[in-house]
Design a protein around this motif. Structure first.
Motif, PDB file in Angstrom:
ATOM      1  N   SER A 133     -24.892   9.497 -59.679  1.00  0.00           N
ATOM      2  CA  SER A 133     -24.971  10.139 -61.001  1.00  0.00           C
ATOM      3  C   SER A 133     -23.716   9.975 -61.840  1.00  0.00           C
ATOM      4  O   SER A 133     -23.755  10.116 -63.054  1.00  0.00           O
ATOM      5  CB  SER A 133     -25.240  11.635 -60.826  1.00  0.00           C
ATOM      6  N   GLY A 134     -22.572   9.699 -61.182  1.00  0.00           N
ATOM      7  CA  GLY A 134     -21.292   9.774 -61.879  1.00  0.00           C
ATOM      8  C   GLY A 134     -20.812  11.220 -61.922  1.00  0.00           C
ATOM      9  O   GLY A 134     -21.564  12.145 -61.612  1.00  0.00           O
ATOM     10  N   GLU A 135     -19.558  11.396 -62.288  1.00  0.00           N
ATOM     11  CA  GLU A 135     -18.986  12.736 -62.434  1.00  0.00           C
ATOM     12  C   GLU A 135     -19.082  13.163 -63.893  1.00  0.00           C
ATOM     13  O   GLU A 135     -18.842  12.362 -64.795  1.00  0.00           O
ATOM     14  CB  GLU A 135     -17.514  12.721 -62.003  1.00  0.00           C
ATOM     15  N   PHE A 136     -19.496  14.389 -64.140  1.00  0.00           N
ATOM     16  CA  PHE A 136     -19.454  14.973 -65.488  1.00  0.00           C
ATOM     17  C   PHE A 136     -19.604  16.476 -65.351  1.00  0.00           C
ATOM     18  O   PHE A 136     -19.804  16.996 -64.248  1.00  0.00           O
ATOM     19  CB  PHE A 136     -20.511  14.364 -66.421  1.00  0.00           C
ATOM     20  N   ASN A 137     -19.474  17.177 -66.460  1.00  0.00           N
ATOM     21  CA  ASN A 137     -19.402  18.639 -66.397  1.00  0.00           C
ATOM     22  C   ASN A 137     -20.592  19.283 -65.688  1.00  0.00           C
ATOM     23  O   ASN A 137     -20.425  20.244 -64.953  1.00  0.00           O
ATOM     24  CB  ASN A 137     -19.283  19.221 -67.813  1.00  0.00           C
ATOM     25  N   THR A 138     -21.783  18.768 -65.948  1.00  0.00           N
ATOM     26  CA  THR A 138     -22.966  19.377 -65.335  1.00  0.00           C
ATOM     27  C   THR A 138     -23.628  18.427 -64.337  1.00  0.00           C
ATOM     28  O   THR A 138     -24.852  18.381 -64.213  1.00  0.00           O
ATOM     29  CB  THR A 138     -23.971  19.820 -66.417  1.00  0.00           C
ATOM     30  N   ALA A 139     -22.805  17.688 -63.582  1.00  0.00           N
ATOM     31  CA  ALA A 139     -23.327  16.792 -62.548  1.00  0.00           C
ATOM     32  C   ALA A 139     -24.066  17.568 -61.460  1.00  0.00           C
ATOM     33  O   ALA A 139     -24.928  17.012 -60.772  1.00  0.00           O
ATOM     34  CB  ALA A 139     -22.188  15.984 -61.931  1.00  0.00           C
ATOM     35  N   SER A 140     -23.751  18.851 -61.304  1.00  0.00           N
ATOM     36  CA  SER A 140     -24.420  19.655 -60.274  1.00  0.00           C
ATOM     37  C   SER A 140     -25.918  19.790 -60.564  1.00  0.00           C
ATOM     38  O   SER A 140     -26.695  20.119 -59.666  1.00  0.00           O
ATOM     39  CB  SER A 140     -23.776  21.039 -60.152  1.00  0.00           C
ATOM     40  N   GLY A 141     -26.329  19.528 -61.811  1.00  0.00           N
ATOM     41  CA  GLY A 141     -27.758  19.510 -62.130  1.00  0.00           C
ATOM     42  C   GLY A 141     -28.476  18.422 -61.342  1.00  0.00           C
ATOM     43  O   GLY A 141     -29.587  18.627 -60.844  1.00  0.00           O
ATOM     44  N   PHE A 142     -27.812  17.264 -61.194  1.00  0.00           N
ATOM     45  CA  PHE A 142     -28.392  16.164 -60.427  1.00  0.00           C
ATOM     46  C   PHE A 142     -28.482  16.532 -58.954  1.00  0.00           C
ATOM     47  O   PHE A 142     -29.495  16.272 -58.296  1.00  0.00           O
ATOM     48  CB  PHE A 142     -27.548  14.893 -60.601  1.00  0.00           C
ATOM     49  N   SER A 143     -27.433  17.171 -58.412  1.00  0.00           N
ATOM     50  CA  SER A 143     -27.449  17.543 -56.988  1.00  0.00           C
ATOM     51  C   SER A 143     -28.496  18.616 -56.714  1.00  0.00           C
ATOM     52  O   SER A 143     -29.151  18.609 -55.672  1.00  0.00           O
ATOM     53  CB  SER A 143     -26.069  18.009 -56.523  1.00  0.00           C
ATOM     54  N   THR A 144     -28.674  19.550 -57.661  1.00  0.00           N
ATOM     55  CA  THR A 144     -29.708  20.590 -57.498  1.00  0.00           C
ATOM     56  C   THR A 144     -31.094  19.956 -57.524  1.00  0.00           C
ATOM     57  O   THR A 144     -31.975  20.316 -56.733  1.00  0.00           O
ATOM     58  CB  THR A 144     -29.586  21.647 -58.620  1.00  0.00           C
ATOM     59  N   PHE A 145     -31.282  19.013 -58.430  1.00  0.00           N
ATOM     60  CA  PHE A 145     -32.541  18.268 -58.525  1.00  0.00           C
ATOM     61  C   PHE A 145     -32.836  17.548 -57.212  1.00  0.00           C
ATOM     62  O   PHE A 145     -33.958  17.623 -56.675  1.00  0.00           O
ATOM     63  CB  PHE A 145     -32.435  17.274 -59.692  1.00  0.00           C
ATOM     64  N   MET A 146     -31.827  16.860 -56.657  1.00  0.00           N
ATOM     65  CA  MET A 146     -32.007  16.130 -55.404  1.00  0.00           C
ATOM     66  C   MET A 146     -32.269  17.090 -54.246  1.00  0.00           C
ATOM     67  O   MET A 146     -33.120  16.830 -53.390  1.00  0.00           O
ATOM     68  CB  MET A 146     -30.779  15.263 -55.107  1.00  0.00           C
ATOM     69  N   ALA A 147     -31.542  18.205 -54.218  1.00  0.00           N
ATOM     70  CA  ALA A 147     -31.711  19.190 -53.144  1.00  0.00           C
ATOM     71  C   ALA A 147     -33.136  19.743 -53.131  1.00  0.00           C
ATOM     72  O   ALA A 147     -33.731  19.937 -52.059  1.00  0.00           O
ATOM     73  CB  ALA A 147     -30.704  20.322 -53.311  1.00  0.00           C
ATOM     74  N   CYS A 148     -33.686  19.989 -54.308  1.00  0.00           N
ATOM     75  CA  CYS A 148     -35.063  20.498 -54.417  1.00  0.00           C
ATOM     76  C   CYS A 148     -36.054  19.500 -53.833  1.00  0.00           C
ATOM     77  O   CYS A 148     -36.975  19.867 -53.098  1.00  0.00           O
ATOM     78  CB  CYS A 148     -35.401  20.812 -55.870  1.00  0.00           C
ATOM     79  N   HIS A 149     -35.865  18.228 -54.149  1.00  0.00           N
ATOM     80  CA  HIS A 149     -36.761  17.201 -53.617  1.00  0.00           C
ATOM     81  C   HIS A 149     -36.592  17.040 -52.103  1.00  0.00           C
ATOM     82  O   HIS A 149     -37.579  16.815 -51.379  1.00  0.00           O
ATOM     83  CB  HIS A 149     -36.511  15.863 -54.317  1.00  0.00           C
ATOM     84  N   ILE A 150     -35.358  17.139 -51.637  1.00  0.00           N
ATOM     85  CA  ILE A 150     -35.104  17.023 -50.190  1.00  0.00           C
ATOM     86  C   ILE A 150     -35.809  18.151 -49.432  1.00  0.00           C
ATOM     87  O   ILE A 150     -36.439  17.923 -48.399  1.00  0.00           O
ATOM     88  CB  ILE A 150     -33.580  17.031 -49.909  1.00  0.00           C
ATOM     89  N   LEU A 151     -35.732  19.372 -49.953  1.00  0.00           N
ATOM     90  CA  LEU A 151     -36.393  20.504 -49.304  1.00  0.00           C
ATOM     91  C   LEU A 151     -37.910  20.368 -49.333  1.00  0.00           C
ATOM     92  O   LEU A 151     -38.596  20.661 -48.355  1.00  0.00           O
ATOM     93  CB  LEU A 151     -35.979  21.821 -49.973  1.00  0.00           C
ATOM     94  N   LYS A 152     -38.431  19.932 -50.458  1.00  0.00           N
ATOM     95  CA  LYS A 152     -39.886  19.825 -50.601  1.00  0.00           C
ATOM     96  C   LYS A 152     -40.447  18.678 -49.762  1.00  0.00           C
ATOM     97  O   LYS A 152     -41.483  18.815 -49.107  1.00  0.00           O
ATOM     98  CB  LYS A 152     -40.264  19.639 -52.067  1.00  0.00           C
ATOM     99  N   ASN A 153     -39.756  17.524 -49.778  1.00  0.00           N
ATOM    100  CA  ASN A 153     -40.232  16.345 -49.057  1.00  0.00           C
ATOM    101  C   ASN A 153     -39.838  16.337 -47.589  1.00  0.00           C
ATOM    102  O   ASN A 153     -40.364  15.549 -46.807  1.00  0.00           O
ATOM    103  CB  ASN A 153     -39.703  15.060 -49.701  1.00  0.00           C
TER     104      ASN A 153
END
Length: 353
Positions: free
Chosen positions: A294-314
């Protein structure tokens, strides 16, 4: 506090995250100074006349929010809460450029009006004709976490049943030039970046927009349960372990009970020390990183939260994100740890819905 569920997720990022098959097609990037978001065809979502007046972050957020609401099956949320670090910086730069070029005379107010940080939340509300609670958090790298905390409180207090929560940040030409000058962005000679064992300062800068619908009821589309959030503005390197352990104790968890931990390794040698300290606590957990995607930026944690949700669901972890080789049979919980340049530390605990 009652349970709060993440019932839908949507993300526009440097990966093709709007594509249903993105999970199998994640491509790491370590050789560019700046990562651009893969943008959709905005004509399919926004009338061209309106799109021309919108900055990139507003357009990305409009589309991501539409995806999130559609997946959750909600036409109008009970609240809209957006976190952003830089806001509509493209319009800010245009306004300042006009000020300089016109010697502070005969200025059109449009760029100034559209440059405020709450433009994103406002535009989404206008598009939905939503007159509910509308709020924007500007807290650098913990902007999304503050937004989610607010949404959680809204739901727990009975003020809302479904809340649209988002995070968004865009790149601008002048700001990127300044970031290169002050070494926030890695120098060309220090590329390709080694995200996990870097010996140089600076990061690869990204951008993106992530939106989630949080609700009090578990649904067929639920990805995860948002269990707890902890935020700390300043933290000494030696306090990292205690910061995390106190959070786990509060949630009645031991280190070994965390199935997966997602760390925000950015390739900046100094600030990544916090993540190295944190990783020592989770030798028996799957350790992941994500900013090479994703790269680093102020709200990069949005990408990690998105990925975490998919990891839990899948119940599946992409190989490209793995730091170690630990794999649990069942993924019940994920801990996310993020900061930006050693400031604004946040912990988010997600559990399987």
């Amino acid at each position: 506090m009652s349970a709060v569920y993440i019932n839908s997720v949507a993300c526009i990022s440097a990966q093709d995250t709007l594509n249903e098959n993105f999970f199998q097609n994640l491509k790491p990037e370590n050789s560019s100074q700046v990562l651009k978001a893969i943008e959709p065809n905005y004509k399919e979502f926004i009338p061209p006349a309106a799109s021309r007046r919108m900055s990139k972050t507003v357009k990305m957020s409009s589309v991501a929010s539409q995806y999130a609401l559609k997946e959750a099956g909600i036409e109008n949320p009970d609240a809209i809460i957006v976190g952003t670090g830089m806001g509509c910086s493209q319009d800010s730069e245009k306004f300042l450029k006009n000020v300089i070029e016109n010697n502070e005379e005969f200025l059109t107010p449009t760029f100034f009006i559209q440059s405020t940080h709450n433009t994103v939340a406002g535009q989404i509300a206008l598009g939905l004709q939503c007159h509910a609670y509308n709020f924007t958090y500007v807290n650098t790298s913990s902007s999304l976490e503050f937004s989610m905390l607010d949404a959680k409180l809204q739901i727990n207090d009975g003020e809302a049943d479904n809340v649209l929560v988002g995070s968004t940040d865009e790149q601008t030409e002048r700001t990127m030039e300044l970031y290169k000058l002050n070494n926030t962005i890695k120098k060309v000679e220090n590329l390709p970046a080694d995200y996990l064992n870097s010996t140089t300062e600076g990061v690869i800068w990204g951008e993106g927009s992530s939106f989630f619908v949080l609700g009090k009821e578990k649904t067929e589309t639920s990805y995860a349960q948002l269990t707890d959030i902890k935020i700390c503005n300043k933290l000494e390197l030696t306090e990292t372990r205690q910061f995390i352990e106190d959070f786990l104790v509060k949630n009645n968890l031991k280190n070994d009970e965390i199935d997966t931990v997602i760390l925000g390794f950015s390739g900046d040698s100094e600030s990544d020390s916090y993540y190295k300290n944190a990783s020592e606590l989770f030798q028996n957990s799957s350790q992941l990183y994500y900013k090479h995607l994703s790269g680093e930026f102020n709200t990069a944690s949005g990408f990690s939260t998105f990925m975490a949700c998919h990891i839990l669901k899948n119940q599946e972890i992409p190989e490209v994100m793995m730091i170690n080789s630990v794999k649990k049979k069942e993924l019940k919980n994920i801990l996310l740890y993020n900061h930006l340049g050693g400031n604004d530390h946040s912990l988010v605990l997600l559990e399987k819905a």
